[in-house]
Design a protein around this motif. Structure first.
Motif, PDB file in Angstrom:
ATOM      1  N   ASP A   1      37.901  48.433  43.713  1.00  0.00           N
ATOM      2  CA  ASP A   1      37.017  47.832  42.726  1.00  0.00           C
ATOM      3  C   ASP A   1      37.639  46.471  42.418  1.00  0.00           C
ATOM      4  N   LEU A   2      36.995  45.416  42.885  1.00  0.00           N
ATOM      5  CA  LEU A   2      37.596  44.076  42.796  1.00  0.00           C
ATOM      6  C   LEU A   2      37.707  43.572  41.358  1.00  0.00           C
ATOM      7  N   ARG A   3      37.118  44.318  40.407  1.00  0.00           N
ATOM      8  CA  ARG A   3      37.309  43.932  39.006  1.00  0.00           C
ATOM      9  C   ARG A   3      38.694  44.344  38.525  1.00  0.00           C
ATOM     10  N   GLN A   4      39.326  45.242  39.282  1.00  0.00           N
ATOM     11  CA  GLN A   4      40.680  45.701  38.922  1.00  0.00           C
ATOM     12  C   GLN A   4      41.690  44.763  39.589  1.00  0.00           C
ATOM     13  N   ARG A   5      42.139  43.784  38.847  1.00  0.00           N
ATOM     14  CA  ARG A   5      42.941  42.699  39.424  1.00  0.00           C
ATOM     15  C   ARG A   5      44.237  43.183  40.067  1.00  0.00           C
ATOM     16  N   GLU A   6      45.043  43.948  39.302  1.00  0.00           N
ATOM     17  CA  GLU A   6      46.381  44.320  39.794  1.00  0.00           C
ATOM     18  C   GLU A   6      46.279  45.156  41.060  1.00  0.00           C
ATOM     19  N   GLU A   7      45.399  46.172  40.998  1.00  0.00           N
ATOM     20  CA  GLU A   7      45.240  47.077  42.141  1.00  0.00           C
ATOM     21  C   GLU A   7      44.761  46.298  43.377  1.00  0.00           C
ATOM     22  N   SER A   8      43.839  45.376  43.160  1.00  0.00           N
ATOM     23  CA  SER A   8      43.277  44.613  44.283  1.00  0.00           C
ATOM     24  C   SER A   8      44.339  43.691  44.879  1.00  0.00           C
ATOM     25  N   LEU A   9      45.067  42.985  44.011  1.00  0.00           N
ATOM     26  CA  LEU A   9      46.083  42.055  44.529  1.00  0.00           C
ATOM     27  C   LEU A   9      47.205  42.808  45.242  1.00  0.00           C
TER      28      LEU A   9
END
Ligand SMILES: NC(=O)c1ccc[n+]([C@@H]2O[C@H](COP(=O)([O-])OP(=O)(O)OC[C@H]3O[C@@H](n4cnc5c(N)ncnc54)[C@H](OP(=O)(O)O)[C@@H]3O)[C@@H](O)[C@H]2O)c1
Length: 242
Positions: free
Chosen positions: A51-59
């Motif tokens: 979910d690209l709204r989840q910054r930390e997880e995505s990065l």
């Protein structure tokens, strides 16, 4: 080419993923829908559920790709959503939701893919905006604002990445037949299929076009409409929607 596509589980992104994969390119597909991701994986496409709204997880995921030594030649940042406002209630929560899904997710994706593109061959960053950003449309306060912001973000980034040799393209579709537009309850002039949208977008990317907009009869009308003084467009729009 090594290609990463966000919003690859549906609509325009899925069509682009399948078409590039068929042409023999190596694909990384990002989305949330498990079944759609599993189907892409069964075809030999690398997938990631994010979910690209989840910054930390995505990065963290992008940075793992970087640690594995991956480079990208093309990143197509296409994930997005659309919600319309229905007055008399001006729902600011809706505005925030749409900005988060379209603008914040795009910014996180850019932060994630840039280090990978810097390792690529003739790298290209492509973002999907919308022709809705060309001129104000009724009920599109949130969606249009998010896509106008996406356009500015990418056009500004193009200037800053020029010296590094990373080309930046902005895609501005008119109406494309996808689950996103299947929800619309109003006429959608010149709506095109995902197959046609994919063909036009891939051609524009191949030419490293700064702006890829289609179908041109529709987008040209919007661009001309944008030249009208605001008051004239407002009165014309009233006639069109009444
Ligand atoms: N269709 C049109 O007429 C049209 C016109 C102009 C611009 N656009 C733009 O084109 C892009 C694609 O639209 P579409 O019509 O193909 O829509 P769609 O069929 O609804 O596909 C949207 C895609 O974005 C993904 N996505 C949305 N929010 C996400 C998030 N937070 N994290 C990760 N992935 C997310 C979805 O993933 P999941 O399904 O896995 O959740 C899906 O793969 C959007 O940016 C849209 O604004 C579309």
């Amino acid at each position: 080419m090594r290609i990463l596509i966000t919003g690859a589980t549906s609509g325009i992104g899925r069509a682009l993923s399948l078409d590039y994969h068929r042409q023999g390119h190596e694909l990384w597909a990002v989305g949330r829908n498990r079944a759609a991701l599993a189907e892409l994986e069964s075809r030999g496409i690398h997938v990631c559920r994010l979910d690209l709204r989840q910054r930390e997880e995505s990065l963290a995921w992008f940075s793992r790709l970087h640690d594995q030594g991956l480079g990208l030649d093309l990143a197509i940042l296409n994930a997005g959503t659309c919600e319309y406002l229905d007055l008399p209630v001006f729902d600011s929560a809706l505005v925030s939701r749409v900005m988060r899904a379209n603008l914040d997710s795009m910014a996180v994706s850019i932060e994630g893919v840039l280090p990978l593109l810097r390792r690529g061959t003739r790298p290209q960053l492509v973002g999907v905006g919308s022709s809705a950003a060309y001129l104000p449309l009724p009920r599109a306060e949130a969606y249009g604002a998010s896509k106008a912001a996406v356009a500015y973000l990418l056009e500004s980034l193009r200037l800053d990445l020029y010296r590094e040799g990373i080309a930046v393209s902005l895609v501005c579709p008119g109406f494309v037949q996808t689950p996103l537009t299947d929800r619309n309850d109003f006429p959608m002039p010149c709506r095109v299929s995902t197959a046609r949208a994919s063909r036009i977008i891939r051609r524009g990317i191949g030419r490293r076009q700064a702006e890829i907009h289609f179908p041109w009869r529709f987008t040209l009308l919007l661009k001309l409409g944008a030249l009208l003084p605001g008051g004239w467009w407002c009165r014309l729009a009233q006639r069109m929607i009444s």
